[in-house]
Scaffold this motif. Structure first.
Motif, short mmCIF file in Angstrom:
data_model
loop_
_atom_site.label_atom_id
_atom_site.label_comp_id
_atom_site.label_asym_id
_atom_site.label_seq_id
_atom_site.Cartn_x
_atom_site.Cartn_y
_atom_site.Cartn_z
N VAL A 63 -20.01 94.30 87.28
CA VAL A 63 -19.69 95.72 87.15
C VAL A 63 -18.28 95.91 86.58
O VAL A 63 -18.00 96.91 85.93
CB VAL A 63 -19.81 96.46 88.50
CG1 VAL A 63 -21.26 96.63 88.92
CG2 VAL A 63 -18.99 95.77 89.59
N ALA A 64 -17.40 94.94 86.84
CA ALA A 64 -16.02 95.06 86.35
C ALA A 64 -15.52 93.71 85.88
O ALA A 64 -16.01 92.67 86.34
CB ALA A 64 -15.11 95.59 87.46
N PHE A 65 -14.57 93.72 84.94
CA PHE A 65 -13.93 92.45 84.56
C PHE A 65 -12.47 92.43 84.98
O PHE A 65 -11.80 91.42 84.89
CB PHE A 65 -14.08 92.17 83.07
CG PHE A 65 -13.56 93.27 82.18
CD1 PHE A 65 -12.20 93.44 81.97
CD2 PHE A 65 -14.44 94.13 81.54
CE1 PHE A 65 -11.72 94.45 81.14
CE2 PHE A 65 -13.97 95.14 80.73
CZ PHE A 65 -12.61 95.32 80.52
N GLY A 66 -11.97 93.59 85.40
CA GLY A 66 -10.55 93.60 85.77
C GLY A 66 -10.20 94.79 86.63
O GLY A 66 -11.05 95.66 86.89
N ARG A 67 -8.97 94.78 87.07
CA ARG A 67 -8.51 95.92 87.88
C ARG A 67 -7.01 96.03 87.66
O ARG A 67 -6.33 95.03 87.41
CB ARG A 67 -8.90 95.68 89.33
CG ARG A 67 -7.78 95.64 90.30
CD ARG A 67 -8.26 95.37 91.72
NE ARG A 67 -7.09 95.54 92.59
CZ ARG A 67 -7.08 95.30 93.88
NH1 ARG A 67 -8.16 94.89 94.49
NH2 ARG A 67 -5.97 95.48 94.57
N ILE A 68 -6.49 97.26 87.77
CA ILE A 68 -5.04 97.44 87.70
C ILE A 68 -4.56 98.22 88.92
O ILE A 68 -5.23 99.13 89.39
CB ILE A 68 -4.61 98.16 86.38
CG1 ILE A 68 -5.51 99.36 86.07
CG2 ILE A 68 -4.60 97.21 85.22
CD1 ILE A 68 -5.14 100.10 84.79
N ASP A 69 -3.40 97.80 89.43
CA ASP A 69 -2.79 98.48 90.58
C ASP A 69 -1.47 99.07 90.08
O ASP A 69 -0.65 98.34 89.50
CB ASP A 69 -2.46 97.51 91.70
CG ASP A 69 -3.69 96.73 92.18
OD1 ASP A 69 -4.75 96.86 91.56
OD2 ASP A 69 -3.56 95.99 93.17
N ASP A 70 -1.28 100.37 90.31
CA ASP A 70 -0.01 100.94 89.84
C ASP A 70 1.01 101.04 90.96
O ASP A 70 0.75 100.63 92.10
CB ASP A 70 -0.24 102.27 89.11
CG ASP A 70 -0.66 103.37 90.05
OD1 ASP A 70 -0.52 103.20 91.28
OD2 ASP A 70 -1.13 104.41 89.55
N GLU A 71 2.18 101.61 90.61
CA GLU A 71 3.28 101.62 91.58
C GLU A 71 2.98 102.48 92.80
O GLU A 71 3.58 102.31 93.85
CB GLU A 71 4.57 102.10 90.88
CG GLU A 71 5.18 100.98 90.06
CD GLU A 71 5.99 101.48 88.87
OE1 GLU A 71 5.96 102.70 88.58
OE2 GLU A 71 6.63 100.64 88.22
N SER A 72 2.01 103.44 92.68
CA SER A 72 1.65 104.25 93.84
C SER A 72 0.50 103.63 94.61
O SER A 72 -0.19 104.31 95.37
CB SER A 72 1.24 105.65 93.41
OG SER A 72 1.83 106.04 92.24
N ASP A 73 0.22 102.35 94.33
CA ASP A 73 -0.87 101.64 94.99
C ASP A 73 -2.25 102.18 94.63
O ASP A 73 -3.22 101.93 95.34
CB ASP A 73 -0.71 101.66 96.53
CG ASP A 73 0.29 100.61 96.97
OD1 ASP A 73 0.58 99.72 96.14
OD2 ASP A 73 0.78 100.70 98.10
N ASP A 74 -2.33 102.96 93.57
CA ASP A 74 -3.65 103.39 93.10
C ASP A 74 -4.29 102.22 92.36
O ASP A 74 -3.64 101.54 91.57
CB ASP A 74 -3.52 104.59 92.15
CG ASP A 74 -3.34 105.87 92.92
OD1 ASP A 74 -3.67 105.88 94.12
OD2 ASP A 74 -2.85 106.85 92.33
N VAL A 75 -5.59 102.05 92.63
CA VAL A 75 -6.30 100.92 92.03
C VAL A 75 -7.38 101.47 91.09
O VAL A 75 -8.07 102.43 91.43
CB VAL A 75 -6.99 100.08 93.14
CG1 VAL A 75 -7.89 99.01 92.53
CG2 VAL A 75 -5.94 99.45 94.02
N LEU A 76 -7.47 100.88 89.90
CA LEU A 76 -8.54 101.27 88.98
C LEU A 76 -9.29 100.01 88.56
O LEU A 76 -8.69 99.07 88.02
CB LEU A 76 -7.94 101.96 87.75
CG LEU A 76 -8.97 102.46 86.73
CD1 LEU A 76 -9.75 103.66 87.29
CD2 LEU A 76 -8.31 102.85 85.41
N TYR A 77 -10.60 100.01 88.81
CA TYR A 77 -11.44 98.90 88.35
C TYR A 77 -11.92 99.23 86.94
O TYR A 77 -12.23 100.38 86.63
CB TYR A 77 -12.65 98.73 89.28
CG TYR A 77 -12.28 98.12 90.61
CD1 TYR A 77 -12.36 96.75 90.80
CD2 TYR A 77 -11.83 98.93 91.66
CE1 TYR A 77 -12.01 96.19 92.03
CE2 TYR A 77 -11.47 98.37 92.88
CZ TYR A 77 -11.56 97.00 93.05
OH TYR A 77 -11.22 96.44 94.25
#
Ligand SMILES: Nc1ncnc2c1ncn2[C@@H]1O[C@H](COP(=O)(O)OP(=O)(O)OP(=O)(O)O)[C@@H](O)[C@H]1O
Length: 709
Positions: A63-77
């Motif tokens: 379903v996903a190949f990656g994820r990013i976490d930003d400085e506010s700890d929000d996660v996006l797959y």
């Protein structure tokens, strides 16, 4: 990986949940079709559901190949396709979504607000491992290729290119998302990802420009084998409706296969031909008699030639294609005749005959056959822009029946040009991609350019790989023949992803003689072995080629034998003698474990293992033969073997290609003379011996000549 286990388990829970939502959505789509009120609606709903299902991706795909976490700890797959939950909240963003951009853009220099970038290695939807880039800890790190990319580059190849979504590099992403309103020339050495980037750019533009639909995009490549090789990438990205065509298939459907001397096809490729065709067509409009008499309803009506000439002048002045000008002329003739006859003359056979005589209907193929068949018409249209010798080269005897006329590759863009001159612009596209653009003739470029409505283009190519009649040293020589609506932006890709360092080191030695001004790519990986150089005798050559190819294939490699025309027959025979099955790019195939390709056909392709046959012969095959050899040596992702009787890496220009010294000019047997003699001998041979014996005769001629030496 042990310490990662709890993290992997928790990530897997999320992946499983997302997969369930994806499956539920797919089931929902199946129900949509069943809910149709009537059969007509069912057809529409089915089509809609099919497209929507395509946009969901395969059920067995991660379903996903990656994820990013930003400085506010929000996660996006991030995945190839968007996944929504039951409230239509985004669980996984698709890679083209603007929110996903930092995944591709972030680097230690500019981390785009991220603290972490995670890439997953999956088997289906099961996470095997993941790699984290923690930007805070990367302060002093170099921005080199990460392990995920190196693993991806090391995987075995098949006859089909795959998408690179999960490992797109920052510099590539910049070109993928570059604005549409330009002529973007993506240039770079072999294996820098030019083709991959151009295809992903199409997918990105489609997602981010709501007005752009897949049917509005055209991708043009050099030949059917190449188109088949790249054909799965866009459908896998969910953009199956984009039109993919090799350049020859843009032309009208006619019988193909005529061969002709290189100088003739070069001449036919020149932009000057457009003017010649236009004038020749104009010359088909006749001159009226001083008084034209028409039999109408049992009595004669006379129309003065001056009035008809005036009607012709008005129609000719209209900025319309030939057939529409003819329609205009016809209307005016009807009017003139009706006025004089006092009855409505529309549709009267006498009027039709007059119009047919003065402004004959044309079809591109019939017109061009007749033009080539008439020295007088050619000369009239040539004016002062062509020499008598050039007119002679264009002249040829046409087939009696149009359906029997065989057309050359260089004829095709001329037919296309004529179709447009006669019938006006055909189907046009909002964005056009041209791969291997560096080799196209001006007439081919015109054929592609006129399909590009607003001038938004992506060109892909490498001047160091530019060969053939139209070998280029400057991109302006290409872009000058394309619509000039938007600025031309030349964007280089710097890193070589395909070719391992050992093979590239060898190939790069050709660059000073092949393309002195070109900067070589920086290769990102090493391969499993140094290139093998196998010097053999003439009698051993083909056998060794086949033995090497078979050995690689037995280990599961996808193998390419890059073979010059002159050695092809002996290699084919050795393959057959040794019972090695093979696919031929000449027949548009690719995908057997052993593939036989000419150096020209090899452009754009790649194999796990490449066996290059007789480099000196490859160099001799083209005026820019060192570039052709450079292409051949850069097709490998892992193993390279060279099998040769002569020099494995000829670095000097062969004598017949050397420019003449001042006192040598008269005595030199020029390229043109060589080709003419070859054409003559080929004609003699084809008339005197059956095709099956040509190879044997040529071998014997070589033997006799060698003995004479
Ligand atoms: N970011 C990437 N991630 C994974 N693979 C990549 C990446 N970039 C390029 N590749 C791979 O490198 C290989 C070469 O890519 P591609 O054919 O697009 O290069 P090219 O520059 O068009 O080469 P050529 O000049 O020989 O036609 C392909 O297998 C492609 O999938």
């Amino acid at each position: 990986m042990g310490s990662k286990s709890p993290e992997i388990a928790s990530e897997q829970t999320f992946f499983d949940a997302a997969a369930r939502h994806r499956a539920r959505r797919r089931d929902g789509l199946a129900e949509v079709t069943a809910a149709a009120a009537h059969p007509g609606a069912a057809v529409h709903l089915k089509r809609y559901a099919g497209k929507a299902a395509e946009a969901l991706g395969d059920n067995d795909e991660a379903v996903a190949f990656g994820r990013i976490d930003d400085e506010s700890d929000d996660v996006l797959y991030i995945g190839r396709h968007v996944v929504l939950d039951e409230r239509s909240e985004v669980l996984i963003a698709n890679w083209q979504a603007p929110a996903a951009a930092p995944y591709f853009e972030a680097s230690h220099v500019d981390r785009r607000g991220l603290v972490r970038k995670r890439s997953y290695q999956c088997d289906g939807n099961t996470i095997q491992d993941f790699t984290d880039v923690l930007f805070a800890q990367l302060a002093a790190a170099i921005d080199g290729p990460d392990q995920r990319l190196l693993d991806e580059l090391a995987r075995a190849r098949t006859g089909e290119m795959r998408d690179i979504v999960a490992t797109i590099q920052a510099a590539q992403f910049e070109l993928i998302r570059a604005p549409m309103e330009q002529v973007l020339v993506i240039e770079g050495g072999p294996g820098t990802g030019k083709t991959a980037v151009a295809l992903h750019r199409v997918s990105w533009l489609l997602f981010n420009n709501p007005d752009l639909v897949p049917e509005d995009v055209l991708v043009v490549g050099p030949n059917p084998t190449f188109m088949r090789y790249i054909g799965r990438v866009l459908p896998d990205l969910g953009d199956a409706e984009v039109l993919m065509r090799d350049v020859a298939r843009l032309a009208p459907g006619v019988r193909r296969g005529r061969t002709e001397p290189a100088e003739v096809s070069r001449l036919k490729g020149e932009a000057r031909l457009a003017g010649l065709l236009s004038r020749a067509l104009r010359n088909r409009v006749g001159v009226p008699e001083p008084a034209e008499r028409l039999l109408l309803g049992g009595r004669f009506v006379t129309v003065p030639g001056t009035e008809l000439a005036e009607a012709m002048a008005v129609a000719s002045a209209a900025e319309l294609p030939y057939s529409q000008q003819r329609r205009l002329f016809w209307d005016r003739v009807n009017h003139l005749v009706s006025q004089r006859a006092g009855v409505d003359a529309a549709g009267a056979p006498a009027v039709t005959n007059l119009v047919d005589r003065l402004w004959p209907q044309q079809s591109a193929a019939a017109f061009l056959r007749d033009l080539f068949g008439s020295r007088a018409r050619l000369s009239a249209a040539a004016g002062t822009e062509f020499t008598a010798e050039e007119v002679r080269q264009l002249h040829r005897q046409g087939a009696d029946r149009l359906s029997e006329e065989v057309w050359s590759a260089a004829d095709l863009p001329l037919l296309d040009e004529l179709e447009r001159l006669i019938d006006g612009p055909g189907r046009q596209y909002a964005h056009v991609v041209i791969d291997e653009a560096q080799d196209l003739s001006p007439m081919q470029l015109r054929a592609i350019g006129r399909r590009c409505a607003g001038g938004s283009l992506t060109l892909v190519g490498d001047l160091a790989q530019s060969t053939g009649s139209w070998a280029r040293d400057d991109w302006a020589e290409v872009t000058d023949h394309l619509p000039a609506v938007h600025p031309v932006v030349i964007a280089p890709l710097r890193y070589g992803y395909r070719v391992p360092a050992q093979a590239y080191r060898l190939a790069a030695r050709l660059l000073p003689v092949a393309a002195a001004g070109v900067t070589p790519p920086e290769v990102v990986r090493t391969g499993p072995a140094e290139p093998g150089i196998h010097r053999v005798s003439l009698t051993e050559r083909a056998g060794r080629v086949v033995a090497l190819a078979a050995a690689h294939a037995e280990k599961g490699a996808f193998v390419g034998i890059v073979c010059p025309a002159r050695c092809r027959r002996e290699v084919e025979a050795a393959l057959a003698d040794n019972g090695v099955g093979w696919s031929s790019a000449q027949r548009g195939e690719l995908g057997g474990s052993v593939n036989l390709v000419s150096p020209q056909e090899a452009k754009g392709l790649e194999f796990d293992a490449v066996v290059v046959v007789e480099p000196e012969q490859i160099v001799a095959e083209d005026d820019r033969g060192h570039r052709l050899l450079y292409v051949a040596l850069t097709r490998t992702t892992a193993y390279l073997d060279i099998v040769c009787v002569a020099d494995p890496l000829p670095l000097t220009v062969p004598p017949q290609r050397r420019p003449p010294a001042a006192n040598e000019g008269a005595a030199l047997f020029t390229d043109r003379a060589v080709r003419r003699l070859a054409d003559h001998l080929a004609g003699q041979l084809s008339g005197a011996a059956p095709r099956a014996s040509w190879g044997a005769v040529l071998d014997e001629v070589r033997r006799v000549l060698d003995a004479t030496d």
